[in-house]
Design an enzyme around this catalytic site. Structure first.
Site, PDB file in Angstrom:
ATOM      1  N   ARG A 131     -16.786   6.327  36.109  1.00  0.00           N
ATOM      2  CA  ARG A 131     -17.260   4.975  35.656  1.00  0.00           C
ATOM      3  C   ARG A 131     -15.867   4.004  35.895  1.00  0.00           C
ATOM      4  O   ARG A 131     -15.967   2.944  35.206  1.00  0.00           O
ATOM      5  CB  ARG A 131     -17.679   4.966  34.378  1.00  0.00           C
ATOM      6  CG  ARG A 131     -19.003   5.592  33.791  1.00  0.00           C
ATOM      7  CD  ARG A 131     -19.399   5.402  32.594  1.00  0.00           C
ATOM      8  NE  ARG A 131     -20.744   6.085  32.463  1.00  0.00           N
ATOM      9  CZ  ARG A 131     -20.616   7.290  31.708  1.00  0.00           C
ATOM     10  NH1 ARG A 131     -19.631   7.929  31.468  1.00  0.00           N
ATOM     11  NH2 ARG A 131     -21.850   7.411  31.487  1.00  0.00           N
ATOM     12  N   LYS A 153     -15.448  -7.039  46.566  1.00  0.00           N
ATOM     13  CA  LYS A 153     -16.823  -6.525  46.977  1.00  0.00           C
ATOM     14  C   LYS A 153     -16.313  -5.211  47.635  1.00  0.00           C
ATOM     15  O   LYS A 153     -15.964  -4.881  48.515  1.00  0.00           O
ATOM     16  CB  LYS A 153     -17.374  -7.402  48.163  1.00  0.00           C
ATOM     17  CG  LYS A 153     -18.075  -8.654  47.365  1.00  0.00           C
ATOM     18  CD  LYS A 153     -18.892  -9.497  48.443  1.00  0.00           C
ATOM     19  CE  LYS A 153     -19.680 -10.682  48.007  1.00  0.00           C
ATOM     20  NZ  LYS A 153     -20.552 -11.207  48.872  1.00  0.00           N
ATOM     21  N   GLU A 195     -13.342 -13.766  61.759  1.00  0.00           N
ATOM     22  CA  GLU A 195     -13.355 -13.944  60.219  1.00  0.00           C
ATOM     23  C   GLU A 195     -12.288 -15.343  59.958  1.00  0.00           C
ATOM     24  O   GLU A 195     -12.496 -15.817  59.235  1.00  0.00           O
ATOM     25  CB  GLU A 195     -13.116 -12.992  59.343  1.00  0.00           C
ATOM     26  CG  GLU A 195     -14.228 -11.792  59.311  1.00  0.00           C
ATOM     27  CD  GLU A 195     -15.437 -12.268  58.235  1.00  0.00           C
ATOM     28  OE1 GLU A 195     -15.324 -13.418  57.771  1.00  0.00           O
ATOM     29  OE2 GLU A 195     -16.426 -11.379  58.289  1.00  0.00           O
ATOM     30  N   LYS A 237      -9.541 -17.380  50.909  1.00  0.00           N
ATOM     31  CA  LYS A 237     -10.649 -16.427  50.206  1.00  0.00           C
ATOM     32  C   LYS A 237     -10.342 -16.555  48.558  1.00  0.00           C
ATOM     33  O   LYS A 237     -10.987 -16.483  47.799  1.00  0.00           O
ATOM     34  CB  LYS A 237     -10.733 -15.209  50.808  1.00  0.00           C
ATOM     35  CG  LYS A 237     -11.844 -14.216  50.107  1.00  0.00           C
ATOM     36  CD  LYS A 237     -11.935 -13.164  50.970  1.00  0.00           C
ATOM     37  CE  LYS A 237     -13.225 -12.230  50.429  1.00  0.00           C
ATOM     38  NZ  LYS A 237     -13.947 -11.335  51.210  1.00  0.00           N
ATOM     39  N   GLU A 247     -20.259 -14.361  42.438  1.00  0.00           N
ATOM     40  CA  GLU A 247     -21.203 -15.124  42.991  1.00  0.00           C
ATOM     41  C   GLU A 247     -22.295 -15.615  41.847  1.00  0.00           C
ATOM     42  O   GLU A 247     -23.604 -15.471  42.207  1.00  0.00           O
ATOM     43  CB  GLU A 247     -22.079 -14.145  44.058  1.00  0.00           C
ATOM     44  CG  GLU A 247     -21.381 -13.982  45.083  1.00  0.00           C
ATOM     45  CD  GLU A 247     -21.881 -13.167  46.379  1.00  0.00           C
ATOM     46  OE1 GLU A 247     -22.897 -12.684  46.041  1.00  0.00           O
ATOM     47  OE2 GLU A 247     -21.412 -13.263  47.605  1.00  0.00           O
ATOM     48  N   ARG A 252     -18.841 -18.714  45.993  1.00  0.00           N
ATOM     49  CA  ARG A 252     -18.698 -17.760  47.139  1.00  0.00           C
ATOM     50  C   ARG A 252     -19.597 -17.544  48.019  1.00  0.00           C
ATOM     51  O   ARG A 252     -18.948 -16.937  48.968  1.00  0.00           O
ATOM     52  CB  ARG A 252     -18.597 -16.462  46.079  1.00  0.00           C
ATOM     53  CG  ARG A 252     -17.802 -15.206  46.826  1.00  0.00           C
ATOM     54  CD  ARG A 252     -17.513 -14.351  46.080  1.00  0.00           C
ATOM     55  NE  ARG A 252     -17.039 -13.208  46.577  1.00  0.00           N
ATOM     56  CZ  ARG A 252     -16.173 -12.012  46.242  1.00  0.00           C
ATOM     57  NH1 ARG A 252     -15.759 -12.019  45.052  1.00  0.00           N
ATOM     58  NH2 ARG A 252     -15.850 -11.122  47.163  1.00  0.00           N
ATOM     59  N   ASN A 256     -19.919 -16.323  53.183  1.00  0.00           N
ATOM     60  CA  ASN A 256     -21.118 -15.721  54.064  1.00  0.00           C
ATOM     61  C   ASN A 256     -21.434 -16.583  55.299  1.00  0.00           C
ATOM     62  O   ASN A 256     -22.540 -16.308  55.850  1.00  0.00           O
ATOM     63  CB  ASN A 256     -22.246 -15.212  53.285  1.00  0.00           C
ATOM     64  CG  ASN A 256     -21.790 -13.997  52.521  1.00  0.00           C
ATOM     65  OD1 ASN A 256     -21.139 -13.079  53.201  1.00  0.00           O
ATOM     66  ND2 ASN A 256     -22.187 -13.750  51.097  1.00  0.00           N
ATOM     67  N   HIS A 259     -23.121 -15.078  58.243  1.00  0.00           N
ATOM     68  CA  HIS A 259     -23.580 -13.674  58.155  1.00  0.00           C
ATOM     69  C   HIS A 259     -25.007 -13.187  57.616  1.00  0.00           C
ATOM     70  O   HIS A 259     -25.260 -12.146  57.879  1.00  0.00           O
ATOM     71  CB  HIS A 259     -22.852 -13.180  56.693  1.00  0.00           C
ATOM     72  CG  HIS A 259     -21.248 -13.122  57.006  1.00  0.00           C
ATOM     73  ND1 HIS A 259     -20.474 -13.797  57.342  1.00  0.00           N
ATOM     74  CD2 HIS A 259     -20.377 -12.010  56.606  1.00  0.00           C
ATOM     75  CE1 HIS A 259     -19.271 -13.407  57.509  1.00  0.00           C
ATOM     76  NE2 HIS A 259     -19.212 -12.179  57.148  1.00  0.00           N
ATOM     77  N   HIS A 263     -25.661  -9.921  59.883  1.00  0.00           N
ATOM     78  CA  HIS A 263     -26.228  -8.865  59.238  1.00  0.00           C
ATOM     79  C   HIS A 263     -27.416  -8.349  59.834  1.00  0.00           C
ATOM     80  O   HIS A 263     -27.796  -7.273  59.903  1.00  0.00           O
ATOM     81  CB  HIS A 263     -26.183  -9.071  57.666  1.00  0.00           C
ATOM     82  CG  HIS A 263     -24.972  -9.039  56.933  1.00  0.00           C
ATOM     83  ND1 HIS A 263     -24.789  -9.503  55.594  1.00  0.00           N
ATOM     84  CD2 HIS A 263     -23.778  -8.495  57.167  1.00  0.00           C
ATOM     85  CE1 HIS A 263     -23.422  -9.529  55.468  1.00  0.00           C
ATOM     86  NE2 HIS A 263     -22.870  -8.779  56.307  1.00  0.00           N
ATOM     87  N   HIS A 276     -18.203  -5.987  63.172  1.00  0.00           N
ATOM     88  CA  HIS A 276     -18.796  -6.742  62.298  1.00  0.00           C
ATOM     89  C   HIS A 276     -18.225  -8.106  62.656  1.00  0.00           C
ATOM     90  O   HIS A 276     -19.008  -9.254  62.774  1.00  0.00           O
ATOM     91  CB  HIS A 276     -18.134  -6.537  61.046  1.00  0.00           C
ATOM     92  CG  HIS A 276     -18.216  -7.588  59.910  1.00  0.00           C
ATOM     93  ND1 HIS A 276     -19.904  -7.622  59.456  1.00  0.00           N
ATOM     94  CD2 HIS A 276     -17.821  -8.609  59.166  1.00  0.00           C
ATOM     95  CE1 HIS A 276     -19.774  -8.574  58.387  1.00  0.00           C
ATOM     96  NE2 HIS A 276     -18.604  -9.026  58.337  1.00  0.00           N
TER      97      HIS A 276
END
Length: 373
Positions: A131, A153, A195, A237, A247, A252, A256, A259, A263, A276
């Protein structure tokens, strides 16, 4: 292990302010040798699960392993196949089981040594094992150094959607050694520059100007230019993450930019076909053309992005792929709400906005117009 470059520049620290989850990003040249002392300066450690991939392990697993052991840390070293396919449920299960077999407990830490795939995967293991274990990022690709290692993330892919299983789990620290980029293949290095360009478009026009004026030093991996772009990207960032860690406000989401298309491209082409950053490059130009179609962005600014990305040897054309599959993949994007497409759209260089309820045909026309003549 990399040694200090004769053109070394003074190290920098970028702070990520997140209340009790705050941490520092240590940026230098040749500082990987201090990884053991760096980690033990941040917390008491007796056991570390060191996760890397086959490419990175060949260069850096042994020296990092030894640096940790030199500080009295027992190390469980786990190596997965290099590439996006390792961000899977099957790989995660193997790592969970291997860590358990080597007596992981709640005081163990996870050390992510690698690029974005390893950072996401190892962070997910840290977030879920017992956990939640503390974890540390040692990003070894430019893309991971400027983007994926910062912000918390973590996650894995499912066959139908990238990064769809995951959570927010902040590292306790990030150590960036620009010297490791010396061993990074050219294609991987260039991928990371996409990026970097993204940060200029979404938040900082003077930074975009700097990139335009310093293409050759960037292509040559000059240490001063590298430290400049890495530190500034991390600062930008960190600002966004500090204001919208999970988010919830929508801020935030600007990270993206490009993206949604990116994606979809990665998913339909098959994970690993495009790196990527390569897909980000194509996706940013699609989003830029979408801005033109929506009447909020101007063609000369799209052309500036196109010229910079081209000068950095990044792909700029959309490939010929099944359009229905691309649209279906975009409709599974995490930014979709109530079945409606949402995109990060540029208003000018240095400013973007999340726009909702975008007509799918308009979105696809921005994709279609990117095909090479």
């Amino acid at each position: 292990m990399p040694t200090s470059n004769p053109r070394q520049v003074p190290p920098q620290t970028v702070h990520v302010p997140l209340a009790e989850r705050s941490y520092d990003i240590s940026i230098g040249t040749g500082n990987l040798a201090q990884v053991g002392k760096w980690i033990t300066s941040l917390r008491s450690v007796t056991h570390a699960v060191l996760i890397s991939d086959t490419n990175v392990a060949a260069h850096y697993e042994k020296p990092v392993h030894q640096a940790l052991e030199a500080e009295g840390i027992r190390v469980t070293s786990l190596v997965v196949p290099a590439g996006e396919p390792s961000k899977s449920v099957a790989t995660a299960q193997k790592l969970w089981e291997a860590a358990l077999e080597d007596r992981v407990d709640r005081k163990s830490i996870v050390v992510a040594l690698g690029g974005g795939v390893i950072g996401d995967l190892a962070g997910f293991i840290a977030a879920t094992m017992t956990r939640g274990l503390d974890f540390f990022q040692i990003p070894t690709t430019l893309l991971a150094q400027v983007d994926s290692s910062v912000g918390g993330k973590v996650g894995i892919n499912l066959p139908a959607a990238k990064n769809i299983v995951g959570c927010f789990w902040q590292p306790k620290g990030v150590l960036i050694d620009t010297a490791v980029l010396e061993t990074l293949p050219r294609r991987e290095y260039l991928s990371g520059l996409a990026e970097v360009v993204k940060y200029g478009v979404i938040l900082d026009e003077p930074f975009f100007d700097y990139l335009e004026a310093n293409v050759q030093p960037l292509l040559d991996r000059e240490p001063a230019a590298l430290q400049k772009i890495i530190a500034r990207s991390c600062e930008l960032k960190a600002q966004v993450v500090a204001e919208d860690e999970r988010e919830t406000t929508g801020l935030r989401a600007i990270l993206n930019y490009g993206h949604t298309y990116c994606h979809a491209l990665e998913t339909v082409a098959g994970y690993g076909e495009f790196l990527h950053g390569e897909a980000v490059s194509v996706g940013m130009l699609c989003a830029s053309r979408l801005g033109e179609k929506l009447g909020v962005f101007h063609a000369p600014s799209t052309q500036r992005q196109h010229a910079l990305l081209s000068a950095l040897s990044l792909p700029v054309d959309t490939p010929q792929l099944d359009e229905a599959a691309i649209l279906a993949a975009m409709q599974r994007d995490k930014k979709v709400e109530h079945g409606k497409l949402r995109f990060i759209v540029p208003l000018k260089i240095g400013k973007v906005e999340l726009m909702a309820d975008i007509d799918s045909e308009v979105a696809m026309s921005a994709w279609r117009e990117g095909h090479s003549a």
